[in-house]
Design an enzyme around this catalytic site. Structure first.
Site, PDB file in Angstrom:
ATOM      1  N   CYS A   2       2.575  10.306   0.072  1.00 53.80           N
ATOM      2  CA  CYS A   2       2.967  11.945   0.354  1.00 53.80           C
ATOM      3  C   CYS A   2       1.208  12.510   0.299  1.00 53.80           C
ATOM      4  O   CYS A   2       0.544  12.266  -0.068  1.00 53.80           O
ATOM      5  CB  CYS A   2       3.560  12.411  -0.888  1.00 53.80           C
ATOM      6  SG  CYS A   2       5.079  11.467  -1.239  1.00 53.80           S
ATOM      7  N   TRP A  74       6.622  10.932   1.477  1.00 56.48           N
ATOM      8  CA  TRP A  74       6.948   9.420   1.613  1.00 56.48           C
ATOM      9  C   TRP A  74       8.238   8.896   0.631  1.00 56.48           C
ATOM     10  O   TRP A  74       7.987   8.987  -0.528  1.00 56.48           O
ATOM     11  CB  TRP A  74       5.656   8.444   1.645  1.00 56.48           C
ATOM     12  CG  TRP A  74       5.916   7.134   1.934  1.00 56.48           C
ATOM     13  CD1 TRP A  74       5.770   6.562   3.199  1.00 56.48           C
ATOM     14  CD2 TRP A  74       6.008   6.082   1.002  1.00 56.48           C
ATOM     15  NE1 TRP A  74       5.769   5.304   3.277  1.00 56.48           N
ATOM     16  CE2 TRP A  74       5.998   4.890   1.852  1.00 56.48           C
ATOM     17  CE3 TRP A  74       6.345   6.018  -0.228  1.00 56.48           C
ATOM     18  CZ2 TRP A  74       6.408   3.563   1.504  1.00 56.48           C
ATOM     19  CZ3 TRP A  74       6.764   4.714  -0.918  1.00 56.48           C
ATOM     20  CH2 TRP A  74       6.801   3.466   0.190  1.00 56.48           C
ATOM     21  N   LYS A 605      -0.995   4.852   3.866  1.00 56.72           N
ATOM     22  CA  LYS A 605      -2.452   4.594   3.778  1.00 56.72           C
ATOM     23  C   LYS A 605      -2.733   4.487   2.478  1.00 56.72           C
ATOM     24  O   LYS A 605      -3.496   3.286   1.993  1.00 56.72           O
ATOM     25  CB  LYS A 605      -3.127   5.596   4.629  1.00 56.72           C
ATOM     26  CG  LYS A 605      -4.551   5.256   4.577  1.00 56.72           C
ATOM     27  CD  LYS A 605      -4.982   4.041   5.405  1.00 56.72           C
ATOM     28  CE  LYS A 605      -6.206   3.525   5.496  1.00 56.72           C
ATOM     29  NZ  LYS A 605      -6.408   2.511   6.055  1.00 56.72           N
TER      30      LYS A 605
HETATM   31  C1  F6R Z   1      -3.110  -3.390   5.242  1.00 58.39           C
HETATM   32  C2  F6R Z   1      -3.434  -2.378   4.446  1.00 58.39           C
HETATM   33  C3  F6R Z   1      -3.066  -2.637   3.080  1.00 58.39           C
HETATM   34  C4  F6R Z   1      -4.039  -2.131   1.991  1.00 58.39           C
HETATM   35  C5  F6R Z   1      -3.281  -2.086   0.570  1.00 58.39           C
HETATM   36  C6  F6R Z   1      -4.576  -1.613  -0.400  1.00 58.39           C
HETATM   37  O1  F6R Z   1      -3.742  -3.175   6.564  1.00 58.39           O
HETATM   38  O2  F6R Z   1      -4.119  -1.191   4.523  1.00 58.39           O
HETATM   39  O3  F6R Z   1      -2.495  -3.761   2.857  1.00 58.39           O
HETATM   40  O4  F6R Z   1      -5.217  -2.961   2.193  1.00 58.39           O
HETATM   41  O5  F6R Z   1      -2.418  -1.057   0.581  1.00 58.39           O
HETATM   42  O6  F6R Z   1      -5.143  -0.517  -0.225  1.00 58.39           O
HETATM   43  P1  F6R Z   1      -6.568  -0.128  -0.901  1.00 58.39           P
HETATM   44  O7  F6R Z   1      -7.538  -1.151  -0.132  1.00 58.39           O
HETATM   45  O8  F6R Z   1      -6.798   1.339  -0.422  1.00 58.39           O
HETATM   46  O9  F6R Z   1      -6.430  -0.240  -2.216  1.00 58.39           O
END
Ligand code: F6R
Length: 610
Positions: A2, A74, A605
């Protein structure tokens, strides 16, 4: 996940809020909504689906005002429709509230409020909070006090922004476990879940910490704790330029970010490689230097792509530093009561620095007395601020939901940490110098692989209608197989699995027939001969072989249906090269299947809920 933006100022409010929401689109969402305040009332418009749907509705039902808040949702509680979209309002339509996070005790609050006559319109957890504020306000609490009293009853996580039609010059924001930043402008002020939403307007920001509340007015922002103690917040200057969150001529952020890798890898190493001495310098590690040098065991924890980088870190540290390393999903680590002993160092890896599970794992590790190092990309993120010490990737904003450039930078950082520690232990100066030289050559080698786009596109054309893919690798390239498969499945929705190549015989080989493309990462290294045998096993079953191989390896060309040749490098650095063709393959396949690569369905993301 979100996204939140709030604005108080003189600019036309709807464009400011909509542009802000668009900057947050990359986080992943399924509905959007906006509220403005004018003439003592709230104007609410919300819609399921993309922000463009909300824009169309606003064109039919224009609204204006001087203060407003907007949200991309979301879904967690309740289906993604326009009713469940935020903002949520109370019975009297006096308050409007947007919320990131999860209110865990919303059921009990809702039952109590229904017994007091409140009528609920949605299936969300958030709605309980806005009615609770209304309940306190009805009992003659001022707006700010009512918000505070309501938040004190909440269990769970929140980043909220709330407005009240009786006080059109105020937005109240508060944070517990879900990031919020306030932006300081000239005669205008902002609140957002992510600086990218407000970067068009101001670069002066303050990050809220947990249990803090900001009272945002046009001419000032006052920050207090939830328990009403004043807080002096630092005003920080955001470093990134707007151009870094735009597509810069590429069709998609994902392609732009794949193509940026020669420079992001260079940025991860900038000032950290000392060629003459064959060592790495890690400026941000002073706080934990002693713990790091005396570490008897490392635990690395992360999620998703960052977890794959962690696995590569395990191979590197064990090979060169000769200390045991354990890698664990943060979601498991946090609930498993992990054993952390004296001289254990925990490394957390997170691109966003906001992943809820990784953050909780980090706090658990700190609670158990470990020294915790962070490897993060987003400057000022919660994880980056919570660790004892750390290093930034300096990869610039990663907007595409599928992580690409962050992965190669994470692996680069892990290589630097390995080099740093190994040279303090038993790595020779000559070996150190060799690694430094190879690292310095990586950007040029990545550039060369990016030049293979047309060849990779042709392979994508042949296989984009496949229903399944298998990715196989050994040693350092086993985590690359996992990452290649993850890239493909998340953006193309093709079922893909990554395995250590030798494991194929223990099950996945049953899947192989003429319809199964198998991607082998078969570079010239210590496991080369073994992986060639695995290729033969797939061929014998008529599987289609796509091999990532080392330049000059003629042999592999005779065995594979397609070979993508990449330059030679040190074994430990190979993942930084071998992942590049796999990122491109996933990208082109997804494009050919008409998928929305930058915002794949259901994905967010930054995963700020458990
Ligand atoms: C895959 C992807 C996710 C992130 C995961 C961890 O392409 O983007 O699997 O890697 O959600 O996110 P962070 O690195 O931001 O903790």
């Amino acid at each position: 996940m979100c996204g939140i933006i709030g604005y108080l100022g003189k600019k036309p409010i709807v464009p400011v809020l909509l542009e802000g929401l668009k900057r947050l689109e990359y986080r992943g969402y399924d509905s959007a909504g906006i509220v403005t305040l004018s003439n003592g009332k709230i104007n609410l418009v919300k819609q399921a689906g993309k922000i463009s749907n909300l824009e169309s509705l606003l064109a039919e039902r224009p609204i204006n005002g001087v203060a407003g808040i907007a949200h991309t949702r979301w879904a967690t509680h309740g289906v993604p429709n326009s009713t469940n979209a935020h903002p949520h309002t109370d019975c009297g339509n006096k308050f409007a509230l947007i919320h990131n996070g999860i209110i865990e005790n919303f059921g009990a609050i809702k039952t109590d409020l229904i017994s007091k006559g409140h009528e609920f319109k949605t299936q969300t957890d958030t709605e309980a909070l806005v009615h609770l504020i209304e309940e306190f306000y009805k009992h003659h609490m001022p707006f700010e006090e009512a918000v505070r009293a309501a938040l004190l009853q909440v269990e769970g996580t929140y980043g909220i922004a709330v407005v009240c039609s009786d006080e059109p010059d105020v937005i109240i924001a508060a944070r517990k476990g879900s990031p919020l930043v306030v932006g300081h402008g000239d005669g205008e002020n902002f609140v957002a879940s992510d600086v990218s939403a407000i970067i068009d307007h101001t670069k002066q920001v303050s990050y809220l910490d947990d249990d803090e509340m900001a009272v945002v007015r046009r001419n000032g922002i006052e920050v207090k704790t939830i328990s009403n103690l004043p807080v002096q917040k630092q005003v920080e200057q955001v470093a990134f330029e707007l151009g870094r969150i735009e597509k810069g001529g590429y069709d998609h952020f994902m392609l732009k970010e794949i193509m940026e890798q020669p420079s992001t890898i260079k940025d991860a190493m900038r000032g950290r490689l000392i060629k003459d001495e064959g060592i790495a310098r890690l400026g941000g590690m002073h706080e934990v230097m002693e713990a790091l040098l005396n570490a008897k065991r490392f635990l690395i924890t992360a999620c998703g792509t960052s977890w794959h980088a962690a696995l590569i870190g395990e191979y590197m540290l064990e090979e060169f530093v000769r200390v045991p390393v354990e890698v664990e999903y943060a979601s498991e680590f946090r609930y498993r009561d992990p054993v952390i002993e004296e001289n254990n160092v925990v490394i957390v890896i997170s691109q966003s620095g906001e992943t809820a599970d990784t953050l909780a794992a980090l706090r658990e590790a700190k609670r158990k007395g470990a020294s915790v190092i962070g490897i993060c990309n987003v400057v000022g993120s919660t994880i980056a601020r919570d660790v004892h010490a750390g290093a930034y990737l300096h990869a610039g904003p990663e907007i595409g939901v599928a992580s690409t450039k962050a992965f190669t930078s994470q692996v680069t950082l892990l290589a630097l940490i390995t080099l740093f520690l190994a040279r303090h232990r038993n790595m020779s100066a000559a070996k150190g110098a060799e690694i430094v030289q190879e690292m310095a050559a990586l950007p040029e080698k990545v550039e060369k692989i990016l030049g293979l786009r047309e060849q990779i596109k042709k392979i994508a054309q042949l296989y984009h209608m496949s229903n399944n893919f298998l990715y196989l690798g050994r040693g350092y390239n086993f985590p690359v197989a996992l990452e290649g498969a993850l890239k493909l499945k998340e953006i193309s929705y093709i079922h893909a699995e990554g395995y250590p190549a030798a494991e194929m015989k223990h099950g996945p080989i049953a899947l192989i027939d003429e319809n199964m493309p198998v991607v082998f990462i078969a570079t010239k290294d210590s496991t080369y001969e073994k992986i060639v045998s695995n290729i033969e096993e797939v061929r014998a079953r008529r599987g289609k072989v796509i091999a990532i191989a080392t330049e000059g390896d003629e042999e592999i060309g005779k065995r594979a249906d397609h070979v993508i040749y990449i330059p030679q490098t040190q074994q430990m650095l190979q993942p930084i090269l071998t992942i590049i063709p796999l990122q491109l393959l996933a990208y082109y396949i997804a494009i050919m299947r008409n998928c929305d690569v930058d915002q794949p369905r259901n994905l967010a993301k930054s995963v700020t809920v458990e």
